[in-house]
Scaffold this motif. Structure first.
Motif, PDB file in Angstrom:
ATOM      1  N   VAL A  15       0.871  -1.364  -0.067  1.00 20.16           N
ATOM      2  CA  VAL A  15      -0.048  -0.095   0.076  1.00 20.16           C
ATOM      3  C   VAL A  15       0.914   1.177   0.142  1.00 20.16           C
ATOM      4  O   VAL A  15       0.592   2.408  -0.521  1.00 20.16           O
ATOM      5  N   VAL A  42       4.840  -1.117   3.253  1.00 15.98           N
ATOM      6  CA  VAL A  42       3.582  -1.376   4.129  1.00 15.98           C
ATOM      7  C   VAL A  42       2.603  -1.908   3.454  1.00 15.98           C
ATOM      8  O   VAL A  42       2.222  -1.731   2.306  1.00 15.98           O
ATOM      9  N   THR A  43       2.161  -3.114   3.805  1.00 18.82           N
ATOM     10  CA  THR A  43       1.006  -3.913   3.167  1.00 18.82           C
ATOM     11  C   THR A  43      -0.179  -3.825   3.764  1.00 18.82           C
ATOM     12  O   THR A  43      -0.299  -3.236   4.730  1.00 18.82           O
ATOM     13  N   CYS A  50      -0.366  -3.517   8.261  1.00 12.68           N
ATOM     14  CA  CYS A  50      -1.012  -2.187   8.316  1.00 12.68           C
ATOM     15  C   CYS A  50      -1.555  -1.799   9.740  1.00 12.68           C
ATOM     16  O   CYS A  50      -2.466  -0.693   9.776  1.00 12.68           O
ATOM     17  N   CYS A  61      -1.185  -0.300  13.436  1.00 15.30           N
ATOM     18  CA  CYS A  61      -0.694   0.589  14.413  1.00 15.30           C
ATOM     19  C   CYS A  61       0.223   0.122  15.513  1.00 15.30           C
ATOM     20  O   CYS A  61       0.152   0.444  16.620  1.00 15.30           O
ATOM     21  N   LEU A  99      -7.794  -4.111  15.766  1.00 12.94           N
ATOM     22  CA  LEU A  99      -8.106  -2.885  15.005  1.00 12.94           C
ATOM     23  C   LEU A  99      -9.072  -2.712  13.997  1.00 12.94           C
ATOM     24  O   LEU A  99      -9.108  -1.843  13.149  1.00 12.94           O
ATOM     25  N   ALA A 106      -8.143   3.364  13.882  1.00  7.58           N
ATOM     26  CA  ALA A 106      -7.113   2.722  13.254  1.00  7.58           C
ATOM     27  C   ALA A 106      -7.530   1.908  11.925  1.00  7.58           C
ATOM     28  O   ALA A 106      -6.562   1.203  11.403  1.00  7.58           O
ATOM     29  N   ALA A 142      -5.563   6.973  12.105  1.00  5.33           N
ATOM     30  CA  ALA A 142      -4.150   6.820  12.069  1.00  5.33           C
ATOM     31  C   ALA A 142      -4.094   5.383  11.490  1.00  5.33           C
ATOM     32  O   ALA A 142      -4.762   4.503  11.521  1.00  5.33           O
ATOM     33  N   GLY A 143      -2.809   5.059  10.791  1.00  6.65           N
ATOM     34  CA  GLY A 143      -2.507   3.764  10.469  1.00  6.65           C
ATOM     35  C   GLY A 143      -1.406   3.884   9.124  1.00  6.65           C
ATOM     36  O   GLY A 143      -1.994   4.445   8.213  1.00  6.65           O
ATOM     37  N   PRO A 144      -0.503   2.964   9.139  1.00  7.61           N
ATOM     38  CA  PRO A 144       0.353   3.124   8.003  1.00  7.61           C
ATOM     39  C   PRO A 144      -0.130   2.379   6.604  1.00  7.61           C
ATOM     40  O   PRO A 144       0.399   2.825   5.798  1.00  7.61           O
ATOM     41  N   GLY A 145      -1.131   1.741   6.825  1.00  9.45           N
ATOM     42  CA  GLY A 145      -1.531   0.777   5.513  1.00  9.45           C
ATOM     43  C   GLY A 145      -2.710   1.394   5.060  1.00  9.45           C
ATOM     44  O   GLY A 145      -3.586   0.306   4.718  1.00  9.45           O
ATOM     45  N   LYS A 146      -3.203   2.671   5.169  1.00  8.16           N
ATOM     46  CA  LYS A 146      -4.388   2.923   4.746  1.00  8.16           C
ATOM     47  C   LYS A 146      -4.466   2.681   2.988  1.00  8.16           C
ATOM     48  O   LYS A 146      -3.841   3.328   2.370  1.00  8.16           O
TER      49      LYS A 146
END
Lengths: 406, 406
Positions: free
Chosen positions: A300, A312-313, A355, A357, A396, B87, B108-112
């Motif tokens: 992603v 980041v997947t 993905c 946090c 999450l 998240a 928040a969240g790295p893989g949106k």
């Protein structure tokens, strides 16, 4: 760690990963989304065939449903193996739905509630008795519902499987009855109206040493013979446990089945007279299914933080907890994983994260992969066992992963 | 370890555990079964009130939904706090359903994925931007659907929260944009038609040192001030993160809120001119909810193996993974737990295990409890955060736990 495509998988001329002969991307299209677990039924069948070819004739093979309870996969396995082993009333229903006859289903677990025992007795499955108290409860329920309970005794052996990922013998344990107390429980079985089906003896799991496995099997047969005199009649079946490991990490070597088969044949050949009419079973979960599965997730985002490149997947530990090193492991190591969309361009060192946090959500720590673009698929191998159901899927609030048996 | 009933809970004259003033067994009867999570809404409310009383006026309090996403609990919290942090798109829907205005929800969240960004933009929630690439994608989606995206920048700080259970700063990270790269991303925000909502800076979690938390807050405010000159206008809100820990283990001491409140008031009072009109928020998950929850499971079997007494329950790591020491912990320690059905008869040393067929499934290792009978309830405290959803619920096919907010 550099990437490797394990046996059973390959790449096409464009470098795309093939799963069961079709591009990984094609399976994702068919399923409709990522993340996706794909299980290859040909690999499952080949695994069973390899076991049969190497092991002594007449040795039974059981599948431990907990390793992967996908209904289609359990049905596939049910048609190939001699029995299913379940760990809950839910798995019992699943095993029955998969078409396995109740007489070939055994139910283990230290915390069976009365309702669980009643379900097993009602269905006619064999209960692996874990304590004297459980035997009493099973007897009372059987009398109440007017059925004869099929029971086997689970014994906590005084030895363990050396070098196993998880030791299950040679120590105090909530599982089974200590070998020293087993005669008494066997005699209680004889004194009541139980249908005695045999013994169930587990010494550990995830072992990669043939010698250690054979040692444990030898000790198990000897222990069964010692207990035979206390059993209500001859012992119909001894479940020798399993414990066959699979090679997750660089340096791990797959088990040599021919060594195991020859060794076990010798052990069974030389078994004491008390076990002459006894049949034997090996119960396997992970070994049968782990290598048949691959977990596909999509990149992603791609980012650099302090000179470390992150892919980041959309996958993560909510589907693949063990692969992130967070379930039953002390030292985190990478499962084999590759860029499933391309193979060219040399290799770059990247960390592959999920993905979620949380810093725990890392599928690959500083692995060498073909340079990846956003949209590429990452394949994590060894995903056929203890994946979706052994992970905190609701964590999450992300969607459930998809699963396909192909 | 001897047992203790934590603050907020007590026993009645018969030694039975009371939860929210009613016997634990009564809650189980009301729910209909075990295992059962009970969350005490009075404890939740008291927690928020204590925070408000100690903290500087005007400081916002956000609830991080991931700590406990039970819909009734999220609705209870939504009415008490100033914002909800989510998240995933699933948590976003939950926060909206709980009645929180979209303008007070941040994601928040790295893989949106694109669909996640679109859901947030469509709803009007604030997206905590985790990378330059994510900002670009958000911009493109906003243009496509004809909406202005609300964005905040998540910054990976060059410092970490000392002594925290999980460090989230001072190192390469998939979370946020490195502080060194933040000016560039802020300028990209200014150049496009974004609705800039502020900064989100997390340095760690589960810290029990007031000094360490205040150090991190001081550094966070300083970092925000440094970045202010690059922001598209003044910074509306700085989310200072949270990181407030809770005392899980013997020897842990609860945070002194008055120390934190006074210290943070000083920090905010002394903030640079560039942040004069900025509001500040603390985002808390675990600290708000962990101590409000108790996990109740029933003893199914009692057995002795090699002189160790085991209480086998119908609960386990499929509901309480962290309590068994299998999630994010290196050294396993017991969460506080008691026999909830009785208090008399002195204490005996027992190990409390779950119903799963794995040695990992241990809720209490050699704990001193009131002597227990089959049928007694075991209460595991600190169960309000990261319980059901942070556990592999489907593992071994047991039923889902029940949950009640009372």
């Amino acid at each position: 760690m550099t990437d490797r495509v394990p046996a059973g998988f390959c790449r096409d001329a464009d470098g795309r990963l093939l799963v069961a002969g079709q591009a990984a991307e094609g399976w994702v299209e068919a399923a409709g989304d990522t993340p996706l677990f794909v299980y290859d039924r040909a690999i499952l069948s080949a695994r069973v065939a390899a076991f049969r070819a190497a092991m002594p004739a007449g040795l039974q093979l059981h599948y431990a449903v907990k390793a992967n309870p996908l209904p289609a996969l359990v049905a596939h396995m049910a048609a190939l193996v001699d029995g299913l082993d379940v760990a809950s009333a839910g798995e019992l229903r699943l095993a029955l739905s998969a078409g396995m006859a109740a007489g070939h289903i055994s139910f283990a677990g230290p915390g069976k509630r009365d309702r669980d025992l009643e379900a097993a007795i009602g269905a006619g499955a064999t209960i692996n008795i874990e304590s004297a108290g459980e035997l009493e409860r099973a007897g009372a329920i059987a009398r109440r519902i007017g059925r004869r309970a099929r029971v086997a005794l689970r014994v906590n052996p005084p030895f363990s499987l050396k070098g196993s990922g998880m030791r299950m013998g040679g120590a105090a344990s909530p599982f089974g009855v200590d070998a020293a107390d087993a005669p008494q429980v066997l005699e209680a079985m004889a004194a009541q109206h139980f249908d005695f089906r045999g013994l169930h003896i587990f010494a550990g799991s995830q072992a990669l040493s043939e010698a250690a496995l054979l040692d444990a099997q030898r000790e198990t047969v000897a222990l069964a013979a010692e207990l035979a005199g206390h059993a209500p009649g001859s012992i119909p079946l001894v479940n020798l446990g399993g414990g066959f490991g699979v090679p997750y990490f660089p340096g791990d070597t797959a088990l040599d089945l021919s060594v195991l088969g020859t060794g076990l044949a010798d052990i069974l050949e030389a078994r004491p007279r008390a076990l002459q009419s006894t049949r034997f079973a090996i119960e396997l979960g992970r070994w049968l299914v782990a290598e048949a599965g691959v977990y596909l997730c999509r990149i992603v985002d791609r980012k650099v933080s302090r000179a470390e490149t992150f892919l980041v997947t959309d996958g993560g530990l909510h589907h693949q907890l063990a692969a992130t090193g967070n379930f039953g492991t002390v030292i985190r190591r990478n499962y084999p994983l590759v860029n499933a969309s391309r193979d060219g361009g040399g290799r770059e060192i990247v960390s592959v994260v999920g993905c979620l946090c949380t810093p725990l959500d890392r599928l690959g720590d500083k692995v060498a992969l073909a340079p990846a673009a956003i949209g590429d698929l990452i394949a994590v191998f060894m995903a056929g066992a203890y994946g979706r159901t052994a992970s905190p899927q609701a964590f999450l609030g992300h969607p459930a992963p998809l699963e396909m048996l192909v």
